[in-house]
Design a protein around this motif. Structure first.
Motif, PDB file in Angstrom:
ATOM      1  N   LEU A 178      50.390 -26.746  25.607  1.00  0.00           N
ATOM      2  CA  LEU A 178      50.790 -26.651  27.009  1.00  0.00           C
ATOM      3  C   LEU A 178      49.694 -26.054  27.884  1.00  0.00           C
ATOM      4  CD1 LEU A 178      54.498 -25.529  26.689  1.00  0.00           C
ATOM      5  CD2 LEU A 178      53.658 -27.631  27.728  1.00  0.00           C
ATOM      6  N   CYS A 179      48.850 -25.179  27.320  1.00  0.00           N
ATOM      7  CA  CYS A 179      47.800 -24.607  28.157  1.00  0.00           C
ATOM      8  C   CYS A 179      46.463 -25.302  27.921  1.00  0.00           C
ATOM      9  CB  CYS A 179      47.707 -23.103  27.966  1.00  0.00           C
ATOM     10  SG  CYS A 179      47.143 -22.635  26.359  1.00  0.00           S
ATOM     11  N   GLY A 180      46.466 -26.409  27.186  1.00  0.00           N
ATOM     12  CA  GLY A 180      45.255 -27.211  27.054  1.00  0.00           C
ATOM     13  C   GLY A 180      44.288 -26.730  25.990  1.00  0.00           C
ATOM     14  N   LEU A 181      44.723 -25.785  25.144  1.00  0.00           N
ATOM     15  CA  LEU A 181      43.835 -25.293  24.086  1.00  0.00           C
ATOM     16  C   LEU A 181      43.816 -26.224  22.887  1.00  0.00           C
ATOM     17  CD1 LEU A 181      44.447 -21.431  23.956  1.00  0.00           C
ATOM     18  CD2 LEU A 181      42.369 -22.631  24.599  1.00  0.00           C
ATOM     19  N   LEU A 182      44.802 -27.101  22.800  1.00  0.00           N
ATOM     20  CA  LEU A 182      44.930 -27.969  21.635  1.00  0.00           C
ATOM     21  C   LEU A 182      45.313 -29.356  22.125  1.00  0.00           C
ATOM     22  CD1 LEU A 182      45.053 -27.661  18.452  1.00  0.00           C
ATOM     23  CD2 LEU A 182      47.512 -27.508  18.736  1.00  0.00           C
ATOM     24  N   LYS A 183      44.631 -30.372  21.553  1.00  0.00           N
ATOM     25  CA  LYS A 183      44.924 -31.749  21.962  1.00  0.00           C
ATOM     26  C   LYS A 183      46.075 -32.262  21.116  1.00  0.00           C
ATOM     27  CE  LYS A 183      42.350 -36.108  22.432  1.00  0.00           C
ATOM     28  NZ  LYS A 183      43.399 -37.004  22.058  1.00  0.00           N
ATOM     29  N   PRO A 184      47.162 -32.712  21.762  1.00  0.00           N
ATOM     30  CA  PRO A 184      48.278 -33.216  20.955  1.00  0.00           C
ATOM     31  C   PRO A 184      47.923 -34.541  20.287  1.00  0.00           C
ATOM     32  CG  PRO A 184      48.712 -33.564  23.282  1.00  0.00           C
ATOM     33  CD  PRO A 184      47.422 -32.794  23.194  1.00  0.00           C
ATOM     34  N   THR A 185      48.547 -34.833  19.150  1.00  0.00           N
ATOM     35  CA  THR A 185      48.336 -36.108  18.469  1.00  0.00           C
ATOM     36  C   THR A 185      48.889 -37.249  19.328  1.00  0.00           C
ATOM     37  OG1 THR A 185      48.654 -34.901  16.421  1.00  0.00           O
ATOM     38  CG2 THR A 185      48.698 -37.287  16.279  1.00  0.00           C
ATOM     39  N   ALA A 186      50.002 -37.009  19.974  1.00  0.00           N
ATOM     40  CA  ALA A 186      50.588 -37.992  20.885  1.00  0.00           C
ATOM     41  C   ALA A 186      51.352 -37.248  21.966  1.00  0.00           C
ATOM     42  CB  ALA A 186      51.525 -38.926  20.119  1.00  0.00           C
ATOM     43  N   GLY A 187      51.590 -37.941  23.085  1.00  0.00           N
ATOM     44  CA  GLY A 187      52.313 -37.317  24.183  1.00  0.00           C
ATOM     45  C   GLY A 187      51.345 -36.733  25.197  1.00  0.00           C
ATOM     46  N   GLU A 188      51.881 -36.306  26.340  1.00  0.00           N
ATOM     47  CA  GLU A 188      50.990 -35.744  27.347  1.00  0.00           C
ATOM     48  C   GLU A 188      51.614 -34.532  28.019  1.00  0.00           C
ATOM     49  OE1 GLU A 188      50.151 -38.214  30.682  1.00  0.00           O
ATOM     50  OE2 GLU A 188      52.250 -38.645  31.107  1.00  0.00           O
TER      51      GLU A 188
ATOM     52  N   LYS B  63      38.262 -26.354  33.133  1.00  0.00           N
ATOM     53  CA  LYS B  63      38.003 -26.844  34.492  1.00  0.00           C
ATOM     54  C   LYS B  63      38.626 -25.873  35.497  1.00  0.00           C
ATOM     55  CE  LYS B  63      37.352 -31.760  34.086  1.00  0.00           C
ATOM     56  NZ  LYS B  63      37.708 -31.993  32.666  1.00  0.00           N
ATOM     57  N   VAL B  64      37.952 -25.681  36.626  1.00  0.00           N
ATOM     58  CA  VAL B  64      38.439 -24.746  37.640  1.00  0.00           C
ATOM     59  C   VAL B  64      39.883 -25.072  38.025  1.00  0.00           C
ATOM     60  CG1 VAL B  64      38.133 -24.001  40.013  1.00  0.00           C
ATOM     61  CG2 VAL B  64      36.159 -24.212  38.509  1.00  0.00           C
ATOM     62  N   ALA B  65      40.177 -26.377  38.161  1.00  0.00           N
ATOM     63  CA  ALA B  65      41.513 -26.776  38.601  1.00  0.00           C
ATOM     64  C   ALA B  65      42.592 -26.341  37.607  1.00  0.00           C
ATOM     65  CB  ALA B  65      41.573 -28.285  38.786  1.00  0.00           C
ATOM     66  N   ASN B  66      42.191 -26.184  36.341  1.00  0.00           N
ATOM     67  CA  ASN B  66      43.191 -25.862  35.316  1.00  0.00           C
ATOM     68  C   ASN B  66      43.379 -24.362  35.100  1.00  0.00           C
ATOM     69  OD1 ASN B  66      43.584 -28.556  34.971  1.00  0.00           O
ATOM     70  ND2 ASN B  66      42.310 -28.723  33.143  1.00  0.00           N
ATOM     71  N   THR B  67      42.661 -23.526  35.869  1.00  0.00           N
ATOM     72  CA  THR B  67      42.832 -22.084  35.677  1.00  0.00           C
ATOM     73  C   THR B  67      44.170 -21.606  36.240  1.00  0.00           C
ATOM     74  OG1 THR B  67      41.618 -21.649  37.703  1.00  0.00           O
ATOM     75  CG2 THR B  67      40.373 -21.548  35.649  1.00  0.00           C
ATOM     76  N   GLY B  68      44.937 -22.536  36.782  1.00  0.00           N
ATOM     77  CA  GLY B  68      46.292 -22.200  37.231  1.00  0.00           C
ATOM     78  C   GLY B  68      47.270 -22.100  36.071  1.00  0.00           C
TER      79      GLY B  68
END
Lengths: 283, 281
Positions: free
Chosen positions: B54-64, B81-86
């Motif tokens: 959910l916080c982008g530290l791990l790439k899921p095998t499937a899904g978004e 990315k700066v935009a993702n620091t939220g």
């Protein structure tokens, strides 16, 4: 009340280059035979050191004063080999992490029978038979087949059960359990607590149950002692300590717990508690 | 209800092995601004893996993962990315999530800088603008900016980690077992401080924990996870009072309460398997 173990004015300090750091300050505690004595406290309160000192496992840099009476023997006066007839035989201990308490390269049978053969001088066949009984007793399925397996083949809860079986192997009078369920999930913890209680009720075993979790304490202990900064601030029967606590520290611990009487029941209680600044007791 | 800030859609995570281990098996969830969502379950159920996705530290095998209407790309070697620091996270062990060789002040300043870069100007309106102010907001002294994490207690370090995360003015704060390593009397206080400050900023929060007794006090909604599946979800008080899924019932029944009654928690036989379908509420 017959006390199985009586701790009198026990103080312990650790020698460092800057002097001696006090860990235990004048602890008095009587552990009643056939009961579960709970010992609760937050991290750094000295509860684990108290358990270790009873079996002579305190660090070599520790300086102790006082007495620990086990029957007519002062355990503090015993050193080295003189403790062997007591430690592991009449007083056994289990720890928080059963995966480090068990040797990863030895079969369950070897770990269950080694000290049995040393202390009780029983034959290999006899010790094997007893080991199988013990595994069955602590709720390990297929006890016979499990004897030749290794610790990694078991789950955390099963390993703690095996550690309990090891502790029970020589028929101890006192079991010191230091946070035995802390590393386990709540559903697994429930099984271990029920096992400890059942062993006490059926074998007449006496247990010193050390934990930071007052919920666990409330479930399993008959008598409760609350420790803070090396001192026992309150001790008494379970219902007295939980329902009519005397000491302000006990009251503050219970007030911060969901599920305690006078503890956190609603979000408003939490907001009131959260409004108190700080909260770490040792600063 | 408004659009969610962060959503997961059919997330699947497999860890490599023979056979691969399915840690998260098709989970969808939404987190809205101004709500605290509790994610509870036992070890190995996949809750931490899900939090990392959910916080982008791990790439899921499937899904978004969808953050503010667009797909969240997992963090790469170039950093966030700066935009993702939220999306901010607070981890279980504050000893390893803070830099031991930097003073506390600059570490909180990192969060403030992230907010400025993302939002422009002076960052979030109405929030403290200096590390010292943040320390006071979180219940510590402004002088502590000059201390190193090593000289602080576990509870204090976790307060600093929370201040650093909130200084970045997140839209959503994800706490992965943030109170588990602390003493009981500190746990409830910190859970309250984290959730109330997050809500005061108008952000949403996902609070991952195995401790249902505390989570239900701060969470509006609960998600109960078991073997990679969410087996029950709903308002926290309703699930606490009336759990429908057999696993939730077992989990609630196993919690020992400090009521002094000497009542042993309910024991479920080892090897019990529960259905993986979500309970209907």
């Amino acid at each position: 009340m017959t006390a199985l173990l009586r701790i009198e004015d026990l103080s312990l300090g650790i020698r460092t280059e800057q002097g001696t750091t006090p860990i235990l300050r004048g602890v008095n505690l009587e552990i009643e035979a056939g009961k579960v004595q709970g010992l609760a406290g937050e991290s750094g309160s000295g509860k684990t050191m108290l358990g270790l000192t009873i079996v002579g496992l305190e660090p070599t840099t520790a300086i102790t004063t006082g007495q620990i009476w086990f029957g007519a023997t002062d355990l503090l006066a015993l050193t080295g080999k003189a403790l062997n007839p007591i430690r592991g035989r009449r007083i056994a201990m289990i720890f928080q992490d059963p995966s480090t308490a068990l040797h990863p390269q030895l079969t369950v049978e070897r770990q269950l029978t080694d000290h049995m053969r040393y202390h009780l001088k029983v034959s290999r066949i006899e010790s094997r038979r007893r080991a199988e009984e013990l595994l069955d007793r602590v709720g390990i399925a297929q006890a016979k087949a499990s004897l030749s397996r290794y610790p990694h083949e078991f789950s955390g809860g099963q390993r703690q059960r095996i550690a309990i079986a090891c502790a029970l192997a020589c028929g101890p009078e006192l079991l010191i359990a230091d946070e035995p369920t802390t590393a386990l999930d709540v559903t697994v913890q429930a099984g271990i607590l029920a096992l400890v209680r059942e062993l006490v009720d059926s074998l007449g075993l006496t247990v010193l149950f050390i934990t930071h979790d007052l919920g666990v304490m409330s479930a399993v202990a008959d008598r409760v002692a609350i420790m803070r900064a090396g001192e026992i601030v309150e001790a008494g029967p379970r219902d007295q300590v939980f329902l009519r606590p005397d000491h302000d520290y006990t009251k503050s611990l219970l007030a911060a717990l969901p599920g305690a009487v006078g503890g956190l029941q609603t979000r408003d209680d939490l907001a009131r508690l959260g409004g108190i600044k700080g909260g770490e007791p040792h600063e | 209800m408004s659009e969610p800030v962060l959503s997961a859609r059919d997330i699947i995570v497999d860890y490599p092995g023979y056979p691969p281990l399915r840690a998260v098996a098709g989970v969808s969830l939404d987190i809205h601004a101004g709500e605290v969502v509790g994610l509870v379950g036992e070890s190995g159920c996949g809750k931490s893996t899900l939090a990392r996705v959910l916080c982008g530290l791990l790439k899921p095998t499937a899904g978004e993962v969808v953050y503010l209407g667009r797909t969240l790309k997992p963090i790469g070697v170039a950093g966030q990315k700066v935009a993702n620091t939220g999306i901010q996270m607070v981890f279980q062990d504050p000893g390893s999530s803070l830099n031991p060789r930097r003073r506390v002040g600059p570490q909180i300043q990192d969060g403030l800088d992230a907010a400025k870069r993302r939002l422009g100007g002076e960052g979030a309106a109405g929030a403290p603008t200096s590390p010292g102010d943040w320390l006071e907001r979180i219940g510590m002294n402004a002088d502590d900016v000059n201390r190193f994490p090593g000289s602080l207690s576990g509870g204090q370090r976790q307060r600093i980690a929370t201040a650093r995360a909130l200084a970045a003015a997140p839209d959503v704060l994800i706490g992965d077992e943030p109170i588990s390593a602390l003493d009981a009397s500190t746990q409830a206080r910190l859970a309250y401080v984290m959730s109330s400050l997050t809500l005061a900023q108008g952000a949403g929060m996902l609070f991952v924990s195995h401790d249902l007794a505390i989570v239900r006090l701060i969470a509006d909604r609960l998600l109960v996870m078991y073997q990679g599946h969410i087996v029950e979800r709903g308002p926290a008080e309703e699930i606490w009072a009336d759990p429908r899924h057999p696993y939730t019932q077992a989990l609630l029944g196993a919690i020992p309460l400090a009521d002094g009654a000497g009542r042993l928690p309910a024991v479920t036989p080892p090897g019990t398997h529960y259905p993986l379908t979500e309970a209907i509420r």
